[in-house]
Design a protein around this motif. Sequence first.
Motif, mmCIF file in Angstrom:
data_model
loop_
_atom_site.group_PDB
_atom_site.id
_atom_site.type_symbol
_atom_site.label_atom_id
_atom_site.label_comp_id
_atom_site.label_asym_id
_atom_site.label_seq_id
_atom_site.Cartn_x
_atom_site.Cartn_y
_atom_site.Cartn_z
ATOM 1 N N UNK A 79 0.664 -1.256 0.084
ATOM 2 C CA UNK A 79 0.005 0.058 -0.059
ATOM 3 C C UNK A 79 0.947 1.184 -0.011
ATOM 4 N N UNK A 80 1.974 1.251 0.919
ATOM 5 C CA UNK A 80 2.922 2.319 1.189
ATOM 6 C C UNK A 80 3.634 2.742 -0.552
ATOM 7 N N UNK A 81 3.849 1.480 -1.210
ATOM 8 C CA UNK A 81 4.559 1.584 -2.273
ATOM 9 C C UNK A 81 3.623 2.218 -3.328
ATOM 10 N N UNK A 82 2.302 1.556 -3.256
ATOM 11 C CA UNK A 82 1.438 2.144 -4.359
ATOM 12 C C UNK A 82 1.152 3.578 -4.054
ATOM 13 N N UNK A 83 0.964 4.356 -3.029
ATOM 14 C CA UNK A 83 0.863 5.799 -2.432
ATOM 15 C C UNK A 83 2.107 6.479 -2.972
ATOM 16 N N UNK A 84 3.169 5.841 -2.836
ATOM 17 C CA UNK A 84 4.357 6.792 -3.400
ATOM 18 C C UNK A 84 4.528 6.877 -4.624
ATOM 19 N N UNK A 85 3.759 5.644 -5.544
ATOM 20 C CA UNK A 85 4.199 5.770 -7.172
ATOM 21 C C UNK A 85 2.951 6.651 -7.268
ATOM 22 N N UNK A 86 1.985 6.605 -6.821
ATOM 23 C CA UNK A 86 0.730 7.751 -7.047
ATOM 24 C C UNK A 86 1.011 8.936 -6.934
ATOM 25 N N UNK A 87 1.864 9.653 -5.862
ATOM 26 C CA UNK A 87 2.381 10.830 -5.598
ATOM 27 C C UNK A 87 3.571 11.132 -6.372
ATOM 28 N N UNK A 88 4.020 10.256 -6.915
ATOM 29 C CA UNK A 88 5.433 10.284 -7.765
ATOM 30 C C UNK A 88 5.421 10.956 -9.031
ATOM 31 N N UNK A 89 6.759 10.937 -9.812
ATOM 32 C CA UNK A 89 6.522 11.360 -11.264
ATOM 33 C C UNK A 89 5.908 10.335 -11.997
ATOM 34 N N UNK A 90 5.746 9.258 -11.910
ATOM 35 C CA UNK A 90 4.979 8.360 -12.849
ATOM 36 C C UNK A 90 3.618 8.808 -12.853
ATOM 37 N N UNK A 91 2.990 8.989 -11.808
ATOM 38 C CA UNK A 91 1.567 9.286 -12.003
ATOM 39 C C UNK A 91 1.354 10.646 -12.753
ATOM 40 N N UNK A 92 1.983 11.597 -12.393
ATOM 41 C CA UNK A 92 1.921 12.787 -12.951
ATOM 42 C C UNK A 92 2.277 12.730 -14.334
ATOM 43 N N UNK A 93 3.135 11.961 -14.872
ATOM 44 C CA UNK A 93 3.545 12.075 -16.164
ATOM 45 C C UNK A 93 2.222 11.059 -17.141
ATOM 46 N N UNK A 94 1.637 10.031 -16.613
ATOM 47 C CA UNK A 94 0.584 9.598 -16.969
ATOM 48 C C UNK A 94 -0.698 10.552 -17.019
ATOM 49 N N UNK A 95 -0.898 11.010 -15.843
ATOM 50 C CA UNK A 95 -1.879 12.190 -15.923
ATOM 51 C C UNK A 95 -1.918 13.337 -16.560
ATOM 52 N N UNK A 96 -0.391 13.511 -16.757
ATOM 53 C CA UNK A 96 0.003 14.661 -17.825
ATOM 54 C C UNK A 96 -0.382 16.237 -17.186
ATOM 55 N N UNK A 97 -0.350 16.228 -15.990
ATOM 56 C CA UNK A 97 -0.546 17.726 -15.318
ATOM 57 C C UNK A 97 0.688 18.545 -15.731
ATOM 58 N N UNK A 98 0.417 19.689 -16.303
ATOM 59 C CA UNK A 98 1.372 20.565 -16.781
ATOM 60 C C UNK A 98 2.106 21.483 -15.767
ATOM 61 N N UNK A 99 3.233 21.833 -15.658
ATOM 62 C CA UNK A 99 3.600 22.756 -14.759
ATOM 63 C C UNK A 99 5.312 22.687 -14.684
ATOM 64 N N UNK A 100 5.747 23.443 -13.694
ATOM 65 C CA UNK A 100 7.126 23.169 -13.529
ATOM 66 C C UNK A 100 7.549 22.574 -12.191
ATOM 67 N N UNK A 101 6.499 22.051 -11.475
ATOM 68 C CA UNK A 101 6.699 21.533 -10.122
ATOM 69 C C UNK A 101 7.143 20.129 -10.276
ATOM 70 N N UNK A 102 7.614 19.655 -9.349
ATOM 71 C CA UNK A 102 8.163 18.149 -9.323
ATOM 72 C C UNK A 102 7.146 17.092 -9.740
ATOM 73 N N UNK A 103 7.371 16.322 -10.386
ATOM 74 C CA UNK A 103 6.213 15.469 -11.065
ATOM 75 C C UNK A 103 5.333 15.739 -11.937
ATOM 76 N N UNK A 104 5.363 17.162 -12.380
ATOM 77 C CA UNK A 104 4.436 17.637 -13.436
ATOM 78 C C UNK A 104 5.153 17.553 -14.743
ATOM 79 N N UNK A 105 4.449 17.502 -15.935
ATOM 80 C CA UNK A 105 5.236 17.815 -17.093
ATOM 81 C C UNK A 105 5.284 19.084 -17.605
ATOM 82 N N UNK A 106 6.275 19.296 -18.117
ATOM 83 C CA UNK A 106 6.707 20.812 -18.782
ATOM 84 C C UNK A 106 5.544 20.925 -19.655
ATOM 85 N N UNK A 107 4.897 22.180 -19.907
ATOM 86 C CA UNK A 107 4.519 22.495 -20.908
ATOM 87 C C UNK A 107 5.365 22.480 -22.274
#
Lengths: 415, 69
Positions: free
Chosen positions: B8-36
């Motif tokens: 569960x902890x591993x899943x949580x850390x994955x969801x909060x990490x770069x992989x999740x943002x990469x897949x979700x495609x949230x744009x920005x300059x914050x950690x885990x986000x995708x650069x516009x």
Amino acid sequence: MWHEATKELVAAGKLRVIGVVQEQHPERAALWLKWQQIDWPVAWDPFNQLGVKVVPKIVAVQPGGLVLEDSLHPKRISGEGGLLEVMGRMAGVAEELEQPARFGPQLARWVGSDAQAKAQVLEPESAIAILLFDPEGLDGDALPLRPEAMRFLVKWAQRDQASARDHFRAGVAQRMLLDEEASVAGRFQAALHSWSRALALDPGQYIWRRRIQQWGPRLDKPYPFYDWVPLARKDLIERGVIPRVWRVALSGTERAKGGYDLPVPEIQDNPDPRGQIPSDQEEQVSLDWAVAPHTGFAGPNVRVAAGTSRVHLTLLPKKNVSIEPAGGPLGIWIDLPEGWRARSSWLELQVEGDGSVQAPRLDFELVAPEPGPPGEGVPSPPVLKGFVLYPVCIGESGECNLLRRDFELDLSPAR
Amino acid sequence: MPLHLLAFVLLLSLCRGPLHAHQGGELGTGEGQLLPDLELPLVSGEGTVRLRGEAHDPRPILLVNFASW
């Protein structure tokens, strides 16, 4: 600092460093880079499409765009959280990079070539693309796309649901077009109003705040903005590099140091106390005013007296009219309200830097009286009154006169 | 730590990490986000640069946002 720290990694082909500046004028950053002998590619993002809130901001990016670290410290190269450790976590190239960027020159080319898009700029991104990538301002059919793009962004910011970012972009576009056309009265003020509206909606956006402070009062400058330019030019010339002449010269306030002191006011006599100099009723010269407010109006933390500002004035004579500085005083008289301060009540207009004698200009500081104690309402800024004197000649062999124009200037920042 | 909790902890850390943002495609300059995905002009006026990098160039990118003042 990053330049030195990353030199070896870049030379070894292990790292790419890309700079980004959000400044309005790219040639200023280009001069600074040449002066500092920095050879990174540096992108120009005046509309702040990247959405950065404050600089410097150092971001580690995996090819393809994933941000792995957003607050790298320039001194931390090795160790946990340092540049080398972050680089080790980065993966290879993303397949999406085979496709063109979502925003780029191809967007401007598409607008220029598409019949429907040509007739009307369709969305903010395409308007921005035209302004960034179509320097000629004309497409194949000689349609002036750049003014159209600016008008679109201004109109977009007039919608009821316009965001703070829409207002900022409208200001950038208006200032950009002003610098290209250089003879549109009111456009600089419109840009400042747009930026003020943006900042009022998001006071924590420091890229936007700096855009106003660049032209604003010294009292509001966190640091000097472009005071380094004369030294950079001198050093480059000594190195045998001739810097390019800029189309947009620095204003007085852009060269000024920050600070809370004001020079002791010079006592000057009113040059026309009885109003005997003929009034320019036919408006041979347009007065282009712009008031850059102290940004303390935005946000709850800074209490500043309303009206403290930097006032910019440029004279724009009609086509057949020329300013003749030898023909009499060229300047502005201000009736300072009670308790207000300025360098002097009589301020001479200057032809500075690479400016033209036919567009003399001036910018000066106005300081309002100290605000009352917290809890007490901030009084509304008054209207500044005075007159401008300018000697002009009309036509090639026409008559020459010293003319006067009275003015009333609203010092309120736009909200 | 029990295995299911660790997962569960591993899943949580994955969801909060770069992989999740990469897949979700949230744009920005914050950690885990995708650069516009921006290709912008260079301040020199000569050419452009794509902030996400170029195809076939595996080098990591250090994006330095700064001002000349």
